[in-house]
Design a protein around this motif. Structure first.
Motif, mmCIF file in Angstrom:
data_model
loop_
_atom_site.group_PDB
_atom_site.id
_atom_site.type_symbol
_atom_site.label_atom_id
_atom_site.label_comp_id
_atom_site.label_asym_id
_atom_site.label_seq_id
_atom_site.Cartn_x
_atom_site.Cartn_y
_atom_site.Cartn_z
ATOM 1 N N GLY A 2 0.800 -1.221 0.000
ATOM 2 C CA GLY A 2 0.000 0.000 0.000
ATOM 3 C C GLY A 2 0.830 1.266 0.000
ATOM 4 N N TYR A 3 2.118 1.139 0.303
ATOM 5 C CA TYR A 3 2.970 2.330 0.351
ATOM 6 C C TYR A 3 3.232 2.922 -1.025
ATOM 7 C CZ TYR A 3 3.808 1.280 5.280
ATOM 8 O OH TYR A 3 3.671 1.041 6.620
ATOM 9 N N VAL A 4 2.942 2.161 -2.076
ATOM 10 C CA VAL A 4 3.018 2.733 -3.425
ATOM 11 C C VAL A 4 2.044 3.911 -3.510
ATOM 12 C CG1 VAL A 4 2.530 2.321 -5.879
ATOM 13 C CG2 VAL A 4 3.795 0.611 -4.537
ATOM 14 N N GLU A 5 0.813 3.675 -3.076
ATOM 15 C CA GLU A 5 -0.197 4.735 -3.096
ATOM 16 C C GLU A 5 0.250 5.923 -2.241
ATOM 17 O OE1 GLU A 5 -4.467 5.560 -1.021
ATOM 18 O OE2 GLU A 5 -4.153 3.531 -1.768
ATOM 19 N N TRP A 6 0.765 5.637 -1.057
ATOM 20 C CA TRP A 6 1.161 6.708 -0.138
ATOM 21 C C TRP A 6 2.325 7.523 -0.715
ATOM 22 C CZ3 TRP A 6 -1.598 8.454 3.771
ATOM 23 C CH2 TRP A 6 -1.010 9.378 4.631
ATOM 24 N N LEU A 7 3.335 6.846 -1.250
ATOM 25 C CA LEU A 7 4.488 7.556 -1.807
ATOM 26 C C LEU A 7 4.085 8.382 -3.028
ATOM 27 C CD1 LEU A 7 7.460 8.292 -1.797
ATOM 28 C CD2 LEU A 7 7.940 6.114 -2.979
ATOM 29 N N ARG A 8 3.223 7.835 -3.871
ATOM 30 C CA ARG A 8 2.745 8.618 -5.022
ATOM 31 C C ARG A 8 2.027 9.880 -4.562
ATOM 32 N NH1 ARG A 8 0.295 3.684 -8.666
ATOM 33 N NH2 ARG A 8 2.280 3.020 -9.582
ATOM 34 N N MET A 9 1.224 9.757 -3.504
ATOM 35 C CA MET A 9 0.522 10.915 -2.963
ATOM 36 C C MET A 9 1.532 11.960 -2.491
ATOM 37 S SD MET A 9 -1.429 11.367 0.617
ATOM 38 C CE MET A 9 0.158 11.074 1.321
ATOM 39 N N LEU A 10 2.579 11.522 -1.808
ATOM 40 C CA LEU A 10 3.596 12.458 -1.326
ATOM 41 C C LEU A 10 4.329 13.126 -2.490
ATOM 42 C CD1 LEU A 10 5.147 10.383 1.596
ATOM 43 C CD2 LEU A 10 3.528 12.293 1.777
ATOM 44 N N LEU A 11 4.634 12.359 -3.508
ATOM 45 C CA LEU A 11 5.342 12.893 -4.668
ATOM 46 C C LEU A 11 4.482 13.885 -5.447
ATOM 47 C CD1 LEU A 11 7.085 9.615 -5.849
ATOM 48 C CD2 LEU A 11 8.162 11.555 -4.683
ATOM 49 N N ASP A 12 3.162 13.697 -5.398
ATOM 50 C CA ASP A 12 2.231 14.621 -6.060
ATOM 51 C C ASP A 12 2.040 15.914 -5.279
ATOM 52 O OD1 ASP A 12 1.866 12.848 -8.127
ATOM 53 O OD2 ASP A 12 -0.030 12.059 -7.367
ATOM 54 N N GLY A 13 2.600 15.972 -4.061
ATOM 55 C CA GLY A 13 2.495 17.189 -3.259
ATOM 56 C C GLY A 13 1.133 17.381 -2.628
ATOM 57 N N SER A 14 0.446 16.285 -2.303
ATOM 58 C CA SER A 14 -0.867 16.377 -1.671
ATOM 59 C C SER A 14 -0.761 17.094 -0.330
ATOM 60 C CB SER A 14 -1.450 14.979 -1.466
ATOM 61 O OG SER A 14 -1.695 14.379 -2.715
ATOM 62 N N GLN A 15 -1.907 17.293 0.294
ATOM 63 C CA GLN A 15 -1.968 18.021 1.564
ATOM 64 C C GLN A 15 -1.070 17.394 2.617
ATOM 65 O OE1 GLN A 15 -6.212 17.289 2.132
ATOM 66 N NE2 GLN A 15 -5.771 16.330 4.068
ATOM 67 N N ASP A 16 -0.985 18.040 3.761
ATOM 68 C CA ASP A 16 -0.180 17.572 4.882
ATOM 69 C C ASP A 16 -0.435 16.086 5.128
ATOM 70 O OD1 ASP A 16 1.311 17.739 7.441
ATOM 71 O OD2 ASP A 16 -0.705 17.450 8.276
ATOM 72 N N PRO A 17 0.613 15.250 5.130
ATOM 73 C CA PRO A 17 0.423 13.801 5.274
ATOM 74 C C PRO A 17 -0.308 13.394 6.553
ATOM 75 C CG PRO A 17 2.635 14.265 4.526
ATOM 76 C CD PRO A 17 2.010 15.585 4.871
ATOM 77 N N TYR A 18 0.016 14.016 7.683
ATOM 78 C CA TYR A 18 -0.674 13.640 8.918
ATOM 79 C C TYR A 18 -2.162 13.978 8.829
ATOM 80 C CZ TYR A 18 -2.627 13.588 13.522
ATOM 81 O OH TYR A 18 -3.468 13.347 14.575
ATOM 82 N N THR A 19 -2.494 15.147 8.300
ATOM 83 C CA THR A 19 -3.895 15.552 8.166
ATOM 84 C C THR A 19 -4.646 14.560 7.280
ATOM 85 O OG1 THR A 19 -3.303 17.862 8.483
ATOM 86 C CG2 THR A 19 -5.431 17.418 7.432
#
Length: 193
Positions: free
Chosen positions: A69-86
């Motif tokens: 599932g970390y593929v999805e999470w890392l892609r989200m981070l690379l896309d510059g999505s909102q604050d990860p904790y939020t």
């Protein structure tokens, strides 16, 4: 070799994660150091001793393994999505709201604690995806199972049904666990196979 077979079946190596996200190690290391990306769930330290016609050879390697599932999470981070904790907290709360077993309050302190386990890579090894939805489901299921069974009382029919639903939820959210961890896992503790 059973552990290595398990890891190849249920996890991604660092190289596989990077390839799936079309990024490089520097980006992964940066978001991990920033506390936004979970650490690997497993790290193997390997020593290879090789004997061949040309003589002996020894080398050492470290191999990191990440939840799929970390593929999805890392892609989200690379896309510059909102604050990860939020985003983690919102997804966790939404998952709880969608699971009608019992109410479980996701306080800020509880979410911060869950976030720390998420970032440490803990939930990558004990849930199927490592993502907030499976984490919330697992924690809710364990909460319900404990609430219904910790006092040793005889359960009525409705409570037995809730217990069965909680065990089903735990089964769906929990990983199968590595062979050397199964006896100490939540699956074993709460009567799952």
């Amino acid at each position: 070799m059973e552990l290595i077979d398990y890891l190849h079946t249920h996890f991604l190596t660092r190289a596989q994660l990077l390839a799936a996200c079309a990024t490089d190690g520097a980006h992964l290391d940066a978001v991990t150091a920033a506390g936004a990306m979970p650490a690997p769930s497993y790290r193997l330290h390997l020593r290879i001793d090789c004997a061949s016609y040309f003589g002996d050879h020894t080398e050492t390697h470290t191999q990191d393994w990440f939840a799929t599932g970390y593929v999805e999470w890392l892609r989200m981070l690379l896309d510059g999505s909102q604050d990860p904790y939020t985003l983690f907290a919102a997804r966790y709360r939404a998952a709880l709201a969608a699971l009608p077993l019992f109410d479980m309050d996701a306080t800020d302190a509880h979410l911060r604690s869950e976030w720390q386990h998420f970032i440490a890579g803990t939930y990558g090894l004990c849930t199927r995806s490592g993502l907030p939805e499976d984490i919330a489901a697992k924690e809710l299921a364990i909460h319900v199972i404990r609430m219904l069974t910790d006092d040793g009382r005889v359960l009525d029919a409705d409570e037995r049904e809730r217990l069965a639903r909680a065990r089903d939820l735990l089964d769906r959210a929990s990983s199968l666990f590595a062979p050397h961890e199964r006896a100490r896992s939540s699956r074993a503790r709460y009567g799952l196979k």
